[in-house]
Structure formats: C-alpha cells, structure tokens
Design an enzyme around this catalytic site. Structure first.
Site, mmCIF file in Angstrom:
data_model
loop_
_atom_site.group_PDB
_atom_site.id
_atom_site.type_symbol
_atom_site.label_atom_id
_atom_site.label_comp_id
_atom_site.label_asym_id
_atom_site.label_seq_id
_atom_site.Cartn_x
_atom_site.Cartn_y
_atom_site.Cartn_z
ATOM 1 C CG HIS A 14 40.750 -19.451 12.666
ATOM 2 N ND1 HIS A 14 39.624 -18.739 12.336
ATOM 3 C CD2 HIS A 14 40.426 -20.159 13.781
ATOM 4 C CE1 HIS A 14 38.666 -18.993 13.206
ATOM 5 N NE2 HIS A 14 39.120 -19.857 14.090
ATOM 6 N NE ARG A 42 45.450 -8.472 0.419
ATOM 7 C CZ ARG A 42 46.374 -7.663 0.903
ATOM 8 N NH1 ARG A 42 47.562 -7.626 0.364
ATOM 9 N NH2 ARG A 42 46.117 -6.866 1.927
ATOM 10 C CG HIS A 58 33.711 -26.627 9.220
ATOM 11 N ND1 HIS A 58 33.038 -25.974 10.228
ATOM 12 C CD2 HIS A 58 32.756 -27.103 8.397
ATOM 13 C CE1 HIS A 58 31.730 -26.063 10.015
ATOM 14 N NE2 HIS A 58 31.535 -26.737 8.898
ATOM 15 N NE ARG A 82 30.967 -22.035 8.232
ATOM 16 C CZ ARG A 82 30.554 -22.067 9.495
ATOM 17 N NH1 ARG A 82 31.401 -22.375 10.448
ATOM 18 N NH2 ARG A 82 29.315 -21.778 9.793
ATOM 19 N NE ARG A 120 31.750 -18.569 7.290
ATOM 20 C CZ ARG A 120 30.970 -18.441 8.358
ATOM 21 N NH1 ARG A 120 31.513 -18.263 9.545
ATOM 22 N NH2 ARG A 120 29.674 -18.470 8.255
ATOM 23 C CB THR A 159 33.518 -20.114 14.924
ATOM 24 O OG1 THR A 159 34.087 -21.424 14.924
ATOM 25 C CG2 THR A 159 33.196 -19.703 16.343
ATOM 26 C CG HIS A 172 34.126 -24.311 19.925
ATOM 27 N ND1 HIS A 172 33.965 -24.193 18.559
ATOM 28 C CD2 HIS A 172 33.850 -23.102 20.445
ATOM 29 C CE1 HIS A 172 33.577 -22.974 18.277
ATOM 30 N NE2 HIS A 172 33.506 -22.292 19.403
ATOM 31 N N GLY A 173 37.235 -23.668 21.704
ATOM 32 C CA GLY A 173 37.592 -22.720 22.764
ATOM 33 C C GLY A 173 38.709 -23.188 23.673
ATOM 34 N N GLY A 180 42.025 -25.016 17.283
ATOM 35 C CA GLY A 180 42.338 -24.160 16.152
ATOM 36 C C GLY A 180 42.784 -22.770 16.556
ATOM 37 C CG HIS A 181 40.942 -18.370 17.783
ATOM 38 N ND1 HIS A 181 41.458 -17.703 18.868
ATOM 39 C CD2 HIS A 181 40.642 -17.437 16.856
ATOM 40 C CE1 HIS A 181 41.452 -16.409 18.609
ATOM 41 N NE2 HIS A 181 40.958 -16.222 17.400
HETATM 42 N N1 PXP Z 1 35.963 -28.687 16.914
HETATM 43 C C1 PXP Z 1 34.914 -28.287 16.144
HETATM 44 C C2 PXP Z 1 33.863 -29.289 15.816
HETATM 45 C C3 PXP Z 1 34.846 -26.970 15.657
HETATM 46 O O1 PXP Z 1 33.812 -26.604 14.877
HETATM 47 C C4 PXP Z 1 35.880 -26.072 15.961
HETATM 48 C C5 PXP Z 1 35.830 -24.665 15.452
HETATM 49 O O2 PXP Z 1 35.987 -24.620 14.092
HETATM 50 C C6 PXP Z 1 36.955 -26.536 16.734
HETATM 51 C C7 PXP Z 1 36.963 -27.838 17.217
HETATM 52 C C8 PXP Z 1 38.123 -25.655 17.068
HETATM 53 O O3 PXP Z 1 37.696 -24.618 17.883
HETATM 54 P P1 PXP Z 1 38.738 -23.455 18.253
HETATM 55 O O4 PXP Z 1 39.079 -22.770 16.969
HETATM 56 O O5 PXP Z 1 37.959 -22.599 19.194
HETATM 57 O O6 PXP Z 1 39.922 -24.108 18.879
#
Ligand code: PXP
Length: 245
Positions: free
Chosen positions: A9, A17, A49, A51, A55, A106, A196-197, A218-219
C-alpha cells in the site's frame, strides 16, 4: 510470533502520483526507507506482491528491496511464468503463491491448491530448487492443507479474511476453523503463517490461534503509520502480538 510487514500500500500511494515518472528525484514515499523503518522497529521480514498488472509494486522495487533488506524478503506472486522468472532471478528468501484476479482490489480468497496441484507442482519444484522456501496462501480448509502437504511446500499462510469480516457466531466459527486448520497443518509438519485483514483490534484473537509462526500484515499497519509513523505502527503491532493470550 514473527511479523512480516506488507508494504504494497505504500507503493500504491507512490503510484498514485509517480506512476508515469518513476525516476523523479522527489518520487515518494520511498519503499526502501519504509522497509528499513519496519526492520528497525522489529519486523522479521518485508512482504511485497508483484502483481501481473503492476498496480503497486514494480519490478525495480523487487530488485532494490532485495538489495537493501536486512531481514528477509517474502514475495507474493500468482503462478505465472513471467513472475516465476522474476522470482528465480531475484531469489527472495520466501515466496507465497497467491491467487490473482485482475479485477480484485486486493487478494480475495485463498489459492485452490487442491484443484491446481498439476499447475502448482512444477512452480513449487523450481522455486525450491533455487533455495526459496515456498508458502501457499490458502483457506483454513483441511482439503487445501492436505494438498499443500502433498505439494511438499514448507509453509502455508492461512487466509484470515473471512475471520476478519465475520461478527457474532460467525466470528466464533471462523476462529474455530483457523484453530483446527493450524492444528492440522502443524501436525503435518507445515510452518503455519496467517494473513489478510489482521488489525490492531482482532490481533488479540489471532494470537490465541495455536502454532502460528508468522503474520503478514499490511493495510492496518500502513494506515496507522499515517498518523504515528511506520516504526511506531510496527512496534505497536509487535507489542500486541507478543502479549500472552
Ligand atoms: N497475506 C497475503 C497473502 C495477502 O495477499 C495480503 C494482502 O495483500 C496480506 C497478507 C496482507 O493483508 P492486509 O493488507 O489486509 O493486512
């Protein structure tokens, strides 16, 4: 429990930008500086990641981070020949194979390891032959875990998205699924990671799941960093992860 910080992110913000002018002398935020702030705060690794649509993370980022990271680089990637070639050139310590769908905002859902064994086996073998430890990002589902075991990967990353989105009784069910999955995978000798999350609130439930070795977050960390700074955001998450459940 170890923390891998996903800095995708931060690259998203830069691309908003500077996508057209990546060599601008004021191109910011700088991923190298961000990764080293995470490391200074105690992160065990940096996750990115690459991709297919580029992006956020760019090819150049992967090379530069590979050179500058002092902990370890975990490259998330879809199972495509193009990205596999890059992984084999850059040689991250870890690769996490993830599903990739161009339209998703995502990563949505885990990899169908059970349904894609034939396609995954040669990729896993090539990565491992190059000395890279391989993880599969999968749902907390025994069938997927058995497939990961059969594929001979070192690790799985349990997808915690359904858990993070659930409330009430569904949340308890998702937690239970994660506990059973982690126990099953650990019993098969797999290293169990999760991601994730995961955020500063639900981390107190995540730490109760047995056998988790590494979380990829991450987020929530990048969001908090906007007000507290990255080192502080990482340190705060690590402190919560290390609280005894
Ligand atoms: N693990 C994997 C495999 C993911 O694809 C992601 C999202 O890019 C994350 C962890 C991190 O997720 P979050 O940004 O929701 O913390």
């Amino acid at each position: 429990m170890l923390l891998g910080v996903n800095i995708d992110h931060i690259a998203t913000l830069r691309q908003a930008r500077y996508a057209a002018d990546p060599l601008s002398p004021i191109c910011e935020p700088d991923l190298i500086a961000a990764a080293s702030a995470c490391e200074r705060a105690g992160a065990s690794g940096i996750t990115i990641h690459l991709r297919a649509d580029r992006r956020h993370i760019q090819d150049r980022d992967v090379v530069r981070l590979r050179e500058s990271i002092n902990t370890k680089l975990n490259l998330e990637m879809g199972n495509t020949p193009e990205i596999l070639d890059i992984a084999l050139q850059v040689l991250p310590e870890d690769v996490c194979l993830v599903p990739e769908n161009r339209k998703e905002i995502t990563t949505e859902g885990g990899l169908d390891a059970a349904g894609q064994m034939r396609a995954l086996a040669p990729t896993v073998a090539r990565l491992q032959k190059a000395g890279i430890r391989v993880s599969l990002f999968i749902e907390p589902d025994p069938q997927q875990i058995d497939a990961a075991h059969q594929l001979g990967v070192e690790m799985i990353e349990l997808h915690t998205g359904a858990f993070a989105n659930a409330t009430g009784p569904a949340r308890r069910e998702e937690t239970q699924r994660l506990i059973l999955a982690a126990t099953h995978a650990h019993g098969l000798g797999l290293q169990v990671n999760a991601g994730h999350g995961i955020n500063y609130v639900n981390i107190c439930e995540i730490v109760k799941i047995p056998h988790l070795v590494e979380l990829n977050i991450g987020h929530s960390i990048v969001s908090r960093a906007l007000t507290t700074g990255l080192e502080s955001a990482v340190a705060e998450m690590l402190a919560l992860m290390r609280r005894t459940p």
